[in-house]
Design an enzyme around this catalytic site. Sequence first.
Site, PDB file in Angstrom:
ATOM      1  N   LYS A 178       3.423 150.626  34.597  1.00  0.00           N
ATOM      2  CA  LYS A 178       3.834 150.440  35.991  1.00  0.00           C
ATOM      3  C   LYS A 178       5.065 149.530  35.944  1.00  0.00           C
ATOM      4  CE  LYS A 178       3.889 148.005  39.211  1.00  0.00           C
ATOM      5  NZ  LYS A 178       5.171 147.487  39.739  1.00  0.00           N
ATOM      6  N   GLY A 231       6.336 138.863  33.572  1.00  0.00           N
ATOM      7  CA  GLY A 231       6.770 138.608  34.944  1.00  0.00           C
ATOM      8  C   GLY A 231       6.569 137.156  35.290  1.00  0.00           C
ATOM      9  N   SER A 232       6.375 136.898  36.570  1.00  0.00           N
ATOM     10  CA  SER A 232       6.306 135.507  37.012  1.00  0.00           C
ATOM     11  C   SER A 232       4.965 134.876  36.624  1.00  0.00           C
ATOM     12  CB  SER A 232       6.482 135.446  38.532  1.00  0.00           C
ATOM     13  OG  SER A 232       5.421 136.125  39.158  1.00  0.00           O
ATOM     14  N   GLY A 236       1.245 136.520  36.684  1.00  0.00           N
ATOM     15  CA  GLY A 236       0.562 136.551  35.385  1.00  0.00           C
ATOM     16  C   GLY A 236      -0.853 135.993  35.505  1.00  0.00           C
ATOM     17  N   GLU A 253       3.489 137.288  29.296  1.00  0.00           N
ATOM     18  CA  GLU A 253       4.770 136.643  29.005  1.00  0.00           C
ATOM     19  C   GLU A 253       5.354 136.250  30.352  1.00  0.00           C
ATOM     20  OE1 GLU A 253       8.106 135.245  28.361  1.00  0.00           O
ATOM     21  OE2 GLU A 253       8.695 137.350  28.458  1.00  0.00           O
ATOM     22  N   CYS A 287      14.089 135.379  31.284  1.00  0.00           N
ATOM     23  CA  CYS A 287      13.077 134.345  31.070  1.00  0.00           C
ATOM     24  C   CYS A 287      13.562 133.353  30.025  1.00  0.00           C
ATOM     25  CB  CYS A 287      11.732 134.954  30.689  1.00  0.00           C
ATOM     26  SG  CYS A 287      11.875 136.264  29.500  1.00  0.00           S
ATOM     27  N   GLU A 388      11.276 127.181  37.281  1.00  0.00           N
ATOM     28  CA  GLU A 388      12.118 128.324  36.931  1.00  0.00           C
ATOM     29  C   GLU A 388      12.788 128.869  38.194  1.00  0.00           C
ATOM     30  OE1 GLU A 388      10.277 132.074  35.634  1.00  0.00           O
ATOM     31  OE2 GLU A 388      11.681 132.026  33.947  1.00  0.00           O
TER      32      GLU A 388
HETATM   33  P1  ADP Z   1       9.222 138.870  39.632  1.00  0.00           P
HETATM   34  O1  ADP Z   1       8.963 137.700  40.526  1.00  0.00           O
HETATM   35  O2  ADP Z   1      10.026 138.571  38.440  1.00  0.00           O
HETATM   36  O3  ADP Z   1       9.575 140.138  40.328  1.00  0.00           O
HETATM   37  P2  ADP Z   1       6.493 139.649  39.375  1.00  0.00           P
HETATM   38  O4  ADP Z   1       5.552 138.908  38.527  1.00  0.00           O
HETATM   39  O5  ADP Z   1       6.288 139.657  40.833  1.00  0.00           O
HETATM   40  O6  ADP Z   1       7.876 139.125  38.920  1.00  0.00           O
HETATM   41  O7  ADP Z   1       6.574 141.165  38.919  1.00  0.00           O
HETATM   42  C1  ADP Z   1       6.429 141.600  37.597  1.00  0.00           C
HETATM   43  C2  ADP Z   1       5.640 142.884  37.592  1.00  0.00           C
HETATM   44  O8  ADP Z   1       4.326 142.604  38.070  1.00  0.00           O
HETATM   45  C3  ADP Z   1       6.184 143.964  38.520  1.00  0.00           C
HETATM   46  O9  ADP Z   1       5.993 145.221  37.918  1.00  0.00           O
HETATM   47  C4  ADP Z   1       5.324 143.820  39.755  1.00  0.00           C
HETATM   48  O10 ADP Z   1       5.228 144.992  40.513  1.00  0.00           O
HETATM   49  C5  ADP Z   1       3.990 143.475  39.137  1.00  0.00           C
HETATM   50  N1  ADP Z   1       3.066 142.775  40.036  1.00  0.00           N
HETATM   51  C6  ADP Z   1       3.335 141.987  41.101  1.00  0.00           C
HETATM   52  N2  ADP Z   1       2.208 141.534  41.677  1.00  0.00           N
HETATM   53  C7  ADP Z   1       1.176 142.056  40.974  1.00  0.00           C
HETATM   54  C8  ADP Z   1      -0.243 141.958  41.060  1.00  0.00           C
HETATM   55  N3  ADP Z   1      -0.840 141.233  41.996  1.00  0.00           N
HETATM   56  N4  ADP Z   1      -0.982 142.611  40.148  1.00  0.00           N
HETATM   57  C9  ADP Z   1      -0.402 143.326  39.165  1.00  0.00           C
HETATM   58  N5  ADP Z   1       0.919 143.473  39.041  1.00  0.00           N
HETATM   59  C10 ADP Z   1       1.719 142.847  39.915  1.00  0.00           C
END
Ligand code: ADP
Length: 497
Positions: A178, A231-232, A236, A253, A287, A388
């Site tokens: 995804k 991701g964030s 995470g 990560e 990152c 960050e």
């Molecule tokens: P950023 O703030 O860098 O966009 P996110 O952590 O929001 O980082 O996004 C990283 C990935 O995680 C994306 O593919 C996003 O769609 C997905 N994501 C965001 N929220 C959720 C969640 N609650 N559960 C699983 N995946 C998520």
Amino acid sequence: MMNSDKTYKNLIGGQWVESLGRKTFENINPADSNDRIGTFQQSNAEDIAAAVAAARAAFPGWKRTPSPKRAEILYRAGRLLAERKEALACDMTREMGKPLEETRGDVQEAIDMTLYMAGEGRRLFGQTTTSELPSKFCMSVRSPIGVCGLITPWNFPMAIPAWKMMPALICGNTVVIKPAEDTPLSAFNLVKILAEAGLPPGVANCLSGFGPEAGGPLASHPDVPVISFTGSTETGREVAHAGADHSKHLCLEMGGKNVIIVLEDANLDLAIDGAVWGGFGTTGQRCTASSRVVVHQDIYREFLQRFVERTRALKVGNGINPGIQVGPLINEAQLRKVEQYVEIGTKEGAKALCGAKRLTGGEYDHGWFYAPTIFSGCTPGMRICQEEIFGPVVTLIPCSNLENAIEIGNGVAYGLSSSIYTRNINNAFKAMQEMETGIFYVNAPTIGAETHLPFGGTKSTGNGHREAATTALDFYSEWKSIYIDYSDRLQRAQIDT
Ligand code: ADP
């Protein structure tokens, strides 16, 4: 730029299909809101369930395919990626914003990882060893685990999907990916190439969609024993909670607040080159971005002046145009976040020496452009030096000596990457030993990881795993220890010795 009415579908079980919920979203160029890249499926839990079922069905066949045969497919994919590198980079610049030079690098990283993992197809080494008992042979082999759920961010739209998919696939797992909602096209380009290279249906499935709606159901799906997320930090943690009930293998990560240390004996030209590239490359949206620069007080003034001069001269614009060095931010939310942090920094008493504003006028009015910003007068505990920002904002902090620099450098919650500029080998090694980060550079900025070395961080950056290199194989496979007794009698370990 041409608008595209093209609709992209999900890849599930080898078929390109629409979301069962019939909802879609637009992928829009962050440098130019008039440029619509295409329509993508807004997938939901039902779509995820279908993809997981397809990946499960494909698992037994793929798991039994000899890994050198799996590798042949990866080699073909690597060649296709290389042949199409320029077009793939253009697609990526259009959806993500970073300059073409950088998106070519992103595609190259995907090629490198694909070929590296293809090579692993003829290794996947385990150990053979002796037994404590006579006429007994011991070895360990890697086994695939099952369906891997991969959730990826937008800043490396092809490299990160490749980092996760290629080791998962070569180990014999099947995957459901995804990708980030801001950059689905590059992940689709990648899985399309894998399909063309001969990957059997269902082995790699790809669904576009949003985090909670599509990522969430993937993270919590009981038939997905492995989750790899980049991701964030906040997301995470949510993913970790979602996976906890099923004891999933989790590779997280997350954030970084990386530091460049510049000592008084550094090659200043080199250090400034590094600070500009590390701080403002990818518009600071890495990152591993060099978001803090800790400079020895004896050279602080000179460093600051020259760093600001170079930063002011950076060409910000649409990354598809030649000569552009800094692209837009990915979206409005990210722009607002940067604006907020600049406000916070100013209130905390730091001084913005350049930038500190959204860019407007002409082409800037159609994108999320922000002027590269440097803060001086920072103290290590300020929020802008701790949190960050993920944008073009660098904080400068003076230090009195190496020990002080190391203390400041390590004084954050994260532990991804750090670097030192010095010509003194003793100082370089001392910093190498003392910095608590998963990645460390000497005389280079905090960015620039290569695919055959472990990638990841300590503390709040991760959960102890490393991506890339052979370390990725450890995450995507399960060790099986095998004891073969050819003595023809019962031999009891620890007893019959
Ligand atoms: P950023 O703030 O860098 O966009 P996110 O952590 O929001 O980082 O996004 C990283 C990935 O995680 C994306 O593919 C996003 O769609 C997905 N994501 C965001 N929220 C959720 C969640 N609650 N559960 C699983 N995946 C998520």
